[in-house]
Design a protein around this motif. Structure first.
Motif, PDB file in Angstrom:
ATOM      1  N   GLY A 137       3.965   6.554  -6.172  1.00 11.66           N
ATOM      2  CA  GLY A 137       4.933   6.066  -4.996  1.00 11.66           C
ATOM      3  C   GLY A 137       4.689   3.925  -5.762  1.00 11.66           C
ATOM      4  N   TRP A 138       4.140   3.289  -4.853  1.00 11.64           N
ATOM      5  CA  TRP A 138       4.441   1.866  -4.646  1.00 11.64           C
ATOM      6  C   TRP A 138       4.067   1.577  -2.982  1.00 11.64           C
ATOM      7  CZ3 TRP A 138       8.952   3.943  -5.076  1.00 11.64           C
ATOM      8  CH2 TRP A 138      10.021   2.765  -4.260  1.00 11.64           C
ATOM      9  N   THR A 139       3.815   0.230  -2.970  1.00  9.97           N
ATOM     10  CA  THR A 139       3.551  -0.671  -1.468  1.00  9.97           C
ATOM     11  C   THR A 139       4.064  -2.141  -2.253  1.00  9.97           C
ATOM     12  OG1 THR A 139       3.210  -1.315   0.189  1.00  9.97           O
ATOM     13  CG2 THR A 139       1.574  -0.480  -1.478  1.00  9.97           C
ATOM     14  N   HIS A 140       4.554  -3.118  -1.595  1.00 12.70           N
ATOM     15  CA  HIS A 140       4.295  -4.296  -2.290  1.00 12.70           C
ATOM     16  C   HIS A 140       3.580  -5.092  -0.791  1.00 12.70           C
ATOM     17  CE1 HIS A 140       7.993  -3.745  -4.337  1.00 12.70           C
ATOM     18  NE2 HIS A 140       8.594  -3.690  -3.714  1.00 12.70           N
ATOM     19  N   THR A 141       2.951  -6.159  -1.465  1.00  6.51           N
ATOM     20  CA  THR A 141       2.649  -7.557  -0.075  1.00  6.51           C
ATOM     21  C   THR A 141       3.720  -8.800  -0.810  1.00  6.51           C
ATOM     22  OG1 THR A 141       0.953  -7.656  -2.163  1.00  6.51           O
ATOM     23  CG2 THR A 141       1.097  -5.883  -0.288  1.00  6.51           C
ATOM     24  N   VAL A 142       3.571  -9.138  -0.300  1.00  3.56           N
ATOM     25  CA  VAL A 142       3.869 -10.817  -0.297  1.00  3.56           C
ATOM     26  C   VAL A 142       3.196 -11.615  -0.685  1.00  3.56           C
ATOM     27  CG1 VAL A 142       4.356 -12.820   1.465  1.00  3.56           C
ATOM     28  CG2 VAL A 142       4.910 -10.350   2.477  1.00  3.56           C
TER      29      VAL A 142
END
Length: 703
Positions: free
Chosen positions: A255-260
């Motif tokens: 899984g992955w997530t993004h941050t600005v």
């Protein structure tokens, strides 16, 4: 339940039974939900929170169903956003959209979207066509559920989908129109928290991931939660409304997530006008000029046409002219149309090697990638299409750049191997809260000195310090503790500065200053609904105008990144400000120790709840952004929006929440139905297995 499924399948005469039964038995005994149950039809199973679980007989069918689902949940919003992405919103809905149209057309979003669509592979282009077809089919079959004023956008084409994506990514996130008009201010309140925890730091011995974007609770920033299952994919996550693939997701393996991130992918260049053009490398170059016609709907329904002259230099479109000067905008990544395919393939990857192979395409213009997987790997990638610049540090490129020479004109971006990245750090954990990559873990794993000065700035915010503190204080962190930490409202700034402020108030304060000191000393240093003292402290901080170098006796130091800044530069002045703020708080709310939740509220529709959480500048991990509301209160308008906590056990354990609910369409029961859980600091279980979904089924749509 699984045996019942087998029996039902056996009774269907149209299926060749034996091979199917054998394959299903293999799935059941080899591992949990590694392969979706085959289906001859495509369907959407809506759970009781309005989350669509899409089962596609093939990929095109899954995209079709996803378009249908988004229309059912957010139809009016989706069509309005597509109208804006066309640069025709003023034609549809009047002058208030004229500035938006000018921005979109000046940036050539619709024109580029058409070329981006053509640049897709024939297969993926067919997926985008299917998504648009699903949108149109829903609107055709449910005309009474779409706002009459919004229907003018129909029918939708795949080019509209690309234009919407392009507007969001390149001309809102990479560069926001308000930021261009005022370089001294950053107005887009977009942020995120992301954690990746390795088995060595996990109580279960399994890797964990925390996804937690912070965006405004309206407009093109709304998250849409979904599960997409089709041949080669079984992914759960969220995307922004109108985007046809999941942007934050997990499957059974990773899984992955993004941050600005602190990514700079745009510059403004000052040009000296000369003749019919501008000076460049001691020569005069003519502008490329194009005249467009913008139509503006009048109150009587008629259309008024306004010309829009778009001038472009070698740098990009001209966005302003004054006193013999022009300002041109240059944005990275306008020649990279493959971001949707990249996200789609990220969700289909099975391991870190495959995942990184996809990332190396560098089609996604920005965003940190925080990653974890079943094999125990974790990764932080400072992802972005970073221009290769000839000189200068990060601050230099935040200003206006001389545009009269090719020496300042960048034409290439850094390849994947140049980007700051760490896989499997010794600490066993990674965090990012929109800070530069240098502070993602401790001991520091990514050295700023190894990268160009313009790659990213150097600082560590109080929210990031709080994030690192929570991860570092546990030798092993459990899934439940990760969820609890996610909801932490403790103010890192209060822990840092109250030991200076309270004694100063005792020393310099008059009666009200002494009372304020008592309130702050008794306060729990959190922003929970019942926290007393948080309002006083937050309002004081707002008036102090702190930053990493201002207001503190000890500014931030990269050699002590988690313990600085500290101390009060002028204690007596700080106390004077505290007394003035205390007087205002007492006058407005009747008490210095007014509960946080009385002043800060969660309001959506008819729901009105006491809030917890607050401004990340206070060092609060659970960030909420507020705007003035009724009766001297403030209401949440952004911040914590989508949350997913994932543990890569077998089966995968996951919980999630979409703060404002899964729908915005008038009449939906899923507007704000998750807000009470949000107020209670709770997440809901993620239902991914078909049996769990059917046990919580609200509606089924078969195509």
């Amino acid at each position: 339940m699984k045996i019942n499924i087998l029996l039902r399948v056996y009774k269907r005469k149209s299926i060749r039974v034996l091979p199917l039964i054998l394959s299903l038995i293999l799935v059941l005994f080899v591992g949990s939900h590694t392969i979706a149950v085959p289906t001859k039809s495509t369907e959407i199973l809506w759970d009781t929170y309005g989350v669509p679980h899409i089962y596609g007989k093939d990929n095109r069918s899954a995209f079709y169903a996803f378009g249908w689902a988004q229309m059912q949940s957010h139809g009016d919003l989706l069509l309005r956003l597509y109208g804006q992405a066309r640069g025709r919103a003023a034609e549809y809905w009047g002058e208030k959209y004229l500035d938006s149209d000018r921005w979109v057309q000046t940036a050539r979003v619709p024109e580029r979207a058409r070329s981006w669509y053509k640049a897709q592979s024939p297969t993926f282009r067919s997926y985008l066509d299917a998504f648009a077809t699903g949108i149109n089919a829903y609107a055709s079959q449910n005309p009474n559920l779409i706002d009459d004023q919004i229907e003018v956008v129909l029918p939708v084409k795949a080019e509209d989908v690309m234009a919407h994506l392009h507007r969001i990514l390149n001309f809102t996130f990479v560069v926001n129109p308000e930021d261009v008009l005022d370089l001294s201010k950053q107005k887009l309140q977009a942020g995120s928290n992301g954690w990746a925890i390795a088995p060595t730091h996990s109580a279960s011995g399994k890797a964990m991931l925390l996804a937690n974007p912070h965006l405004p609770w309206s407009d093109l920033f709304l998250w849409y939660e979904a599960q997409v299952t089709a041949p080669g994919i079984d992914a759960y996550g969220a995307t922004l409304v109108g985007v046809p693939v999941l942007a934050i997701a997990f499957n059974n393996n990773l899984g992955w997530t993004h941050t600005v991130n602190t990514y700079d992918g745009w510059d403004v260049y000052e040009l000296t006008l000369a003749g019919k053009g501008y000076s460049f490398d001691d020569k005069v170059r003519n502008f490329e000029t194009k005249t467009l016609s913008l139509k503006v709907k009048q109150k009587d329904g008629s259309l008024l046409e306004q010309p829009l002259v778009v001038k472009s230099s070698v740098h990009g479109p001209v966005i302003a002219e004054k006193n013999g000067k022009a300002v041109a905008l240059r944005v990275a990544g306008l020649d990279r149309p493959g971001v949707l395919q990249e996200w789609w393939d990220m969700a289909r990857a099975k391991n870190l090697t495959q995942f990184q192979t996809v990332l190396k395409r560098l089609q996604l213009p920005m965003f940190t990638v925080m990653y974890a997987d079943r094999e125990g790997h974790i990764m932080h990638l400072f992802n972005g299409q970073v221009p290769m610049r000839s000189e200068g540090d990060f601050k230099y490129w935040q200003g206006v750049i001389p545009g009269n020479t090719s020496k300042t004109l960048w034409t290439k971006i850094h390849p994947y191997q140049d980007l700051p990245r760490i896989v499997d750090p010794k600490s066993g954990w990674l965090q990012n809260t929109n800070d530069p990559p240098w502070t993602t873990t401790f001991p520091a794993a990514i050295k700023a000195d190894n990268y160009p000065l313009y790659m990213a700035p150097r600082f560590m915010s109080f929210r990031s310090q709080r994030s690192a503190r929570m991860l570092a204080e546990d030798d092993k962190i459990s899934f439940d503790k990760m969820v609890a930490d996610k909801h932490s409202t403790r103010m890192e700034l209060a822990d840092r500065i109250l030991d200076d402020l309270i004694p100063a108030a005792r020393k310099y304060g008059q009666d009200l200053g002494q009372q304020a000191a008592n309130v702050l000393e008794a306060w729990d240093r959190q922003a929970n609904a019942d926290s007393r003292g948080a309002v006083l402290f937050a309002f004081w901080v707002q008036q102090m105008h702190f930053d990493k170098d201002k207001g503190f006796s000890k500014p931030w130091n990269e050699n002590s990144p988690r313990t600085t800044p500290d101390g009060l530069a002028n204690p007596e002045s700080a106390v004077a400000t505290l007394q003035a703020v205390a007087a205002q708080v007492e006058k407005t709310y009747g008490a210095l120790d007014v509960p946080w939740g009385k002043v800060f509220r969660l309001r959506l529709g008819n729901v009105d709840l006491a809030a917890n959480g607050g401004d990340g500048k206070l060092g609060i991990f659970r960030e909420l952004d507020f705007a003035p509301g009724a009766e001297q209160t403030f209401q949440a308008v952004g911040g914590d929006s989508y949350v997913a906590a994932i543990e890569f056990s077998n089966p995968v354990r996951a919980m999630a929440l979409t703060s404002y609910g899964s729908a915005s369409q008038p009449g939906s029961t899923h507007i704000s139905d998750q807000l009470q859980m949000f107020a209670n600091k709770k997440l809901r279980p993620v239902w991914r297995d078909r049996s769990d979904i059917l046990a919580h089924l609200e509606e089924r749509k078969v195509f």
